[in-house]
Design an enzyme around this catalytic site. Sequence first.
Site, PDB file in Angstrom:
ATOM      1  N   GLY A 151       0.667  -1.198  -0.032  1.00  0.00           N
ATOM      2  CA  GLY A 151       0.065   0.000   0.111  1.00  0.00           C
ATOM      3  C   GLY A 151       0.791   1.335  -0.009  1.00  0.00           C
ATOM      4  N   GLY A 167       0.978   4.150   3.741  1.00  0.00           N
ATOM      5  CA  GLY A 167       1.955   3.228   3.247  1.00  0.00           C
ATOM      6  C   GLY A 167       3.189   4.150   2.569  1.00  0.00           C
ATOM      7  N   HIS A 170     -21.429   8.230   6.061  1.00  0.00           N
ATOM      8  CA  HIS A 170     -20.967   9.744   5.846  1.00  0.00           C
ATOM      9  C   HIS A 170     -22.277  10.374   5.267  1.00  0.00           C
ATOM     10  CE1 HIS A 170     -19.229  13.320   4.871  1.00  0.00           C
ATOM     11  NE2 HIS A 170     -18.037  12.904   5.245  1.00  0.00           N
ATOM     12  N   ARG A 172     -20.733  12.335  12.380  1.00  0.00           N
ATOM     13  CA  ARG A 172     -21.286  11.702  11.145  1.00  0.00           C
ATOM     14  C   ARG A 172     -22.563  10.757  11.496  1.00  0.00           C
ATOM     15  NH1 ARG A 172     -15.678  11.011   7.810  1.00  0.00           N
ATOM     16  NH2 ARG A 172     -15.321  13.360   7.747  1.00  0.00           N
ATOM     17  N   ARG A 208     -16.022   7.349  13.161  1.00  0.00           N
ATOM     18  CA  ARG A 208     -14.803   8.329  13.250  1.00  0.00           C
ATOM     19  C   ARG A 208     -15.228   9.834  13.229  1.00  0.00           C
ATOM     20  NH1 ARG A 208     -12.114  10.576   9.104  1.00  0.00           N
ATOM     21  NH2 ARG A 208     -13.211   9.541   7.392  1.00  0.00           N
TER      22      ARG A 208
END
Length: 652
Positions: free
Chosen positions: A41, A46, A267, A332, A437
């Site tokens: 990644g 990454g 979202h 959210r 999150r």
Amino acid sequence: MATLNSNVPPGPLAQKWEKHKFNTKLINPANKRKYKIVVVGAGLAGSSAAATLAELGYEVHNFVFHDSPRRAHSVAAQGGINAAKNYQNDNDSVHRLFYDTIKGGDFRSRESNVYRLAEVSANIIDQCVAQGVPFAREYGGLLDNRSFGGAQVSRTFYARGQTGQQLLLGAYSALCRTIASGEVKSYTHAEMLDLVVVDGHAKGIIVRNLQTGEISRHNADAVVLATGGYGNVFNLSTNAQGSNATAIWRAYKRGACFANPCYTQIHPTCIPVTGEYQSKLTLMSESLRNDGRIWVPKKKEDCKKPPAEIPEADRDYYLERLYGAFGNLAPRDIASRAAKMVCDEGRGVGVTGLGVYLDFSDAIRRLGEEKIRERYGNLFAMYHEITNENAYQTPMRIYPAVHYVMGGLWVDYNLMSNLPGLFVLGEANFSDHGATRLGASALMQGFADGYYVLPATVSGYLATQKPDKRPGTDHAGFKQVEENVRGLIKRLMDCKGKRTPASFHKELGRIMWEHSGMARNQAGLEKGIQLIRALREEYWKNVNVLGSDADWNQSLEKAGRVADYLELGELLCIDALHREESCGGHFREEYQYTKDDPEVQQGLVNPGDVKRRDDQFAYVAAWEYAGEGKPPMLNKEPLVYEEVKMSTRSYK
């Protein structure tokens, strides 16, 4: 059963990270050159990890399935990156960022990891500025900040609506420098198809070259997965079509525990679905909610009217009404459920009735259209490109969509999975976000893991390994795993059914959204599991993979990824069924506040808000693969809070 040792260091929360770094074993510069690390990644986590590890002196090999590392999906992030610098002098601090993130995750994240994330956040901004990232600036030249959901301070650094792209270019430039110097060996068009485990330790990967079909073996002293999340299990999501879960799923089947797979973030600010032809959905940055007001008509009969014809008195600014303290910047999960609620009441807008308005008319009157263009111009342009509507003149239409996943491979404080030698960064791990999150914290975690955490902790593991004892690619373990990969490819190519992999993916997505989407219940999850099992059985009888496995074959790529989703989708539903509570983005309809609950009567929450069961589910659910056709085994990591107290999550 797997052994879960979080390896959280003892001592006061604010001192854990510094003490842990001091106590971690080091490797001298000359010896670092002897160790080989594979990084899969090249997004924010990454790229930053590969470049930093190379600069430390390790031999680093970086693998991406794209034609260039800069194609990583981190480029699509829009709104910003959090950091506790208190530039606005609005009483922000490391502790406040830590607490907002813990609370935002509904008290289902590991406390020590979240504090460390807040602690290193300020350094990230300095690093990015040094790389030339063009953050927005105030008139006097200082870096600007704006607000994001779940916070009452302005701590989000941004570059208009293309923050992810600019941050990735900064990390990519660092990676390119190390590639050019020979410190990193880069493999593009290279998809990891399996993990090699030797004597219980991760020691390499099996890779397919997407251009030629060549299967190759790559050994290492440690393997780092920074491959993103699994939101595309829902088919329609804000993720790029290429984003997939194969790397972490194949690692799970090699012994790495999969933690909290049901924690899915919906979202609230996405362009609504418009037809069956769509292959993905488009995110409209949460930053728009700084200046845009969300509303629907109060009366059902007004829903088909043009918004300009609906007078102010007949508009319901429902987030401002329900969550006054945070208003349109409610987190959210809360904003998404509220949108679903008003649409379920029949007050949604647009052709499908699954939409709400995001209105900038007040902000334009207050600030002027030019200021709004300066802040969000590229987002408005993108909206116009997709909808052919001018959001400066008429409100945007938005609706919730799958965006991010908080679950992922289980990792300890060092970011190492329960499988020694396997490290997992960014969205691919579970550790920092809990059950939902906060906006602008994904970019923060990716860079924290890649620039600061992994480079400091990987030496603790490598110091226990002798580089001259690293198994070669001719080891029997590599041969066996490669044979398994070839066997899977052959099985897919030999099916010769009548349906495309994409058709199965679309059907799986419908099952997932209907039975394990924004709202879940026992009957729906049980039905979803049955439907997924039946679909998976049909898949292996009726999928049709075109072309050859000896050249570029996107049908084959898709087929392997969908096969993994058909297994991962079931585990997600099993986890959601097991977790008999509501928390963050995991909303079980059986567990919600009612008007009779004291928390509602005290004004802390609204009826319908999520209701946790801390006495029963204050733990990480880490699932262990038990073998083909066998139910996964549940391992539990208790969540211990030393600094904060689990409390009712209130945004009123």
